[in-house]
Design a protein around this motif. Structure first.
Motif, PDB file in Angstrom:
ATOM      1  N   SER A   1      -7.115   0.485 -24.180  1.00 44.17           N
ATOM      2  CA  SER A   1      -8.184   0.619 -23.190  1.00 44.17           C
ATOM      3  C   SER A   1      -7.987  -0.364 -22.034  1.00 44.17           C
ATOM      4  N   PHE A   2      -7.698  -1.609 -22.358  1.00 44.05           N
ATOM      5  CA  PHE A   2      -7.490  -2.626 -21.332  1.00 44.05           C
ATOM      6  C   PHE A   2      -6.313  -2.223 -20.441  1.00 44.05           C
ATOM      7  N   TYR A   3      -5.206  -1.825 -21.058  1.00 42.71           N
ATOM      8  CA  TYR A   3      -4.013  -1.470 -20.291  1.00 42.71           C
ATOM      9  C   TYR A   3      -4.308  -0.292 -19.351  1.00 42.71           C
ATOM     10  N   GLU A   4      -4.939   0.745 -19.874  1.00 39.98           N
ATOM     11  CA  GLU A   4      -5.246   1.928 -19.051  1.00 39.98           C
ATOM     12  C   GLU A   4      -6.167   1.582 -17.893  1.00 39.98           C
ATOM     13  N   GLU A   5      -7.190   0.780 -18.153  1.00 41.20           N
ATOM     14  CA  GLU A   5      -8.114   0.386 -17.084  1.00 41.20           C
ATOM     15  C   GLU A   5      -7.421  -0.501 -16.054  1.00 41.20           C
ATOM     16  N   CYS A   6      -6.563  -1.374 -16.503  1.00 34.20           N
ATOM     17  CA  CYS A   6      -5.826  -2.254 -15.605  1.00 34.20           C
ATOM     18  C   CYS A   6      -4.915  -1.437 -14.701  1.00 34.20           C
ATOM     19  N   VAL A   7      -4.155  -0.510 -15.270  1.00 37.21           N
ATOM     20  CA  VAL A   7      -3.255   0.339 -14.484  1.00 37.21           C
ATOM     21  C   VAL A   7      -4.058   1.166 -13.486  1.00 37.21           C
ATOM     22  N   ARG A   8      -5.161   1.748 -13.943  1.00 37.88           N
ATOM     23  CA  ARG A   8      -6.012   2.539 -13.054  1.00 37.88           C
ATOM     24  C   ARG A   8      -6.515   1.686 -11.894  1.00 37.88           C
TER      25      ARG A   8
ATOM     26  N   ALA B   1       0.821  -1.212   0.000  1.00 36.33           N
ATOM     27  CA  ALA B   1       0.000   0.000   0.000  1.00 36.33           C
ATOM     28  C   ALA B   1       0.853   1.258   0.000  1.00 36.33           C
ATOM     29  N   GLN B   2       2.142   1.128  -0.109  1.00 41.86           N
ATOM     30  CA  GLN B   2       3.017   2.290  -0.080  1.00 41.86           C
ATOM     31  C   GLN B   2       3.132   2.915  -1.456  1.00 41.86           C
ATOM     32  N   GLY B   3       2.790   4.218  -1.535  1.00 41.01           N
ATOM     33  CA  GLY B   3       2.965   4.946  -2.784  1.00 41.01           C
ATOM     34  C   GLY B   3       1.942   4.577  -3.839  1.00 41.01           C
ATOM     35  N   LYS B   4       2.020   5.295  -4.933  1.00 42.39           N
ATOM     36  CA  LYS B   4       1.095   5.068  -6.043  1.00 42.39           C
ATOM     37  C   LYS B   4       1.862   4.684  -7.305  1.00 42.39           C
ATOM     38  N   THR B   5       2.941   3.953  -7.144  1.00 43.60           N
ATOM     39  CA  THR B   5       3.687   3.502  -8.311  1.00 43.60           C
ATOM     40  C   THR B   5       3.318   2.057  -8.600  1.00 43.60           C
ATOM     41  N   LEU B   6       3.313   1.735  -9.854  1.00 46.65           N
ATOM     42  CA  LEU B   6       2.947   0.391 -10.269  1.00 46.65           C
ATOM     43  C   LEU B   6       4.155  -0.522 -10.175  1.00 46.65           C
ATOM     44  N   ARG B   7       3.965  -1.666  -9.543  1.00 45.26           N
ATOM     45  CA  ARG B   7       5.045  -2.653  -9.470  1.00 45.26           C
ATOM     46  C   ARG B   7       5.320  -3.206 -10.864  1.00 45.26           C
ATOM     47  N   GLU B   8       6.531  -3.681 -11.061  1.00 49.76           N
ATOM     48  CA  GLU B   8       6.903  -4.250 -12.364  1.00 49.76           C
ATOM     49  C   GLU B   8       6.003  -5.437 -12.707  1.00 49.76           C
ATOM     50  N   GLY B   9       5.681  -6.272 -11.718  1.00 44.28           N
ATOM     51  CA  GLY B   9       4.801  -7.413 -11.959  1.00 44.28           C
ATOM     52  C   GLY B   9       3.408  -6.990 -12.398  1.00 44.28           C
ATOM     53  N   ASP B  10       2.897  -5.921 -11.794  1.00 45.12           N
ATOM     54  CA  ASP B  10       1.584  -5.406 -12.183  1.00 45.12           C
ATOM     55  C   ASP B  10       1.633  -4.824 -13.592  1.00 45.12           C
ATOM     56  N   ARG B  11       2.693  -4.107 -13.885  1.00 51.99           N
ATOM     57  CA  ARG B  11       2.857  -3.524 -15.222  1.00 51.99           C
ATOM     58  C   ARG B  11       2.893  -4.650 -16.278  1.00 51.99           C
ATOM     59  N   PHE B  12       3.649  -5.706 -15.969  1.00 47.80           N
ATOM     60  CA  PHE B  12       3.721  -6.854 -16.880  1.00 47.80           C
ATOM     61  C   PHE B  12       2.341  -7.476 -17.064  1.00 47.80           C
ATOM     62  N   MET B  13       1.628  -7.680 -15.953  1.00 50.42           N
ATOM     63  CA  MET B  13       0.321  -8.314 -16.015  1.00 50.42           C
ATOM     64  C   MET B  13      -0.654  -7.481 -16.852  1.00 50.42           C
ATOM     65  N   CYS B  14      -0.635  -6.167 -16.656  1.00 47.56           N
ATOM     66  CA  CYS B  14      -1.520  -5.289 -17.430  1.00 47.56           C
ATOM     67  C   CYS B  14      -1.158  -5.335 -18.913  1.00 47.56           C
ATOM     68  N   SER B  15       0.115  -5.309 -19.200  1.00 49.70           N
ATOM     69  CA  SER B  15       0.569  -5.344 -20.591  1.00 49.70           C
ATOM     70  C   SER B  15       0.223  -6.679 -21.244  1.00 49.70           C
ATOM     71  N   TRP B  16       0.465  -7.768 -20.533  1.00 47.30           N
ATOM     72  CA  TRP B  16       0.152  -9.093 -21.050  1.00 47.30           C
ATOM     73  C   TRP B  16      -1.350  -9.235 -21.289  1.00 47.30           C
ATOM     74  N   GLY B  17      -2.150  -8.825 -20.318  1.00 48.03           N
ATOM     75  CA  GLY B  17      -3.606  -8.906 -20.449  1.00 48.03           C
ATOM     76  C   GLY B  17      -4.111  -8.064 -21.611  1.00 48.03           C
TER      77      GLY B  17
END
Length: 111
Positions: free
Chosen positions: A98-105, A22-38
């Motif tokens: 659209s998917f990537y932006e919604e996932c990151v959000r 819950a620290q900060g509002k930066t996206l973890r590398e794993g989350d970024r990968f998951m959003c990109s893959w999805g």
């Protein structure tokens, strides 16, 4: 894709990714990968759908893919099914964005 379909997919993605700090509002590398893959998976599904490939054939195609992570096959099936269930006629690059932006959000809102 309809928002509810994106949200269902994102909830599934969040369950796969486990707990997030819950620290900060930066996206973890794993989350970024998951959003990109999805997003890429959704774009490929939209491309198949728009080209007239049946959902059954798209599922069969997914079964032949080699996936690096154990969660990827089921997630690909879910994203593909939701993409096919959507009435969206957006071009695949627009679906990807659209998917990537919604996932990151979604990922950032969970922090």
């Amino acid at each position: 894709m309809h928002m509810r379909n994106v949200k269902v997919t994102l909830i599934a993605l969040s369950l796969v990714s486990g707990s997030v700090s819950a620290q900060g509002k930066t996206l973890r590398e794993g989350d970024r990968f998951m959003c990109s893959w999805g997003a890429g998976t959704a774009a490929r599904a939209q491309e198949l759908k728009l080209s007239g490939v049946s959902l059954y054939a798209a599922r069969q195609k997914i079964q032949t893919y080699k996936f690096n992570k154990s969660w990827m096959r089921m997630m690909a099936m879910g994203i593909t099914e939701q993409t096919y269930n959507s009435s969206s006629r957006l071009k695949p690059p627009a679906v990807r964005q659209s998917f990537y932006e919604e996932c990151v959000r979604y990922k950032l809102a969970r922090k």
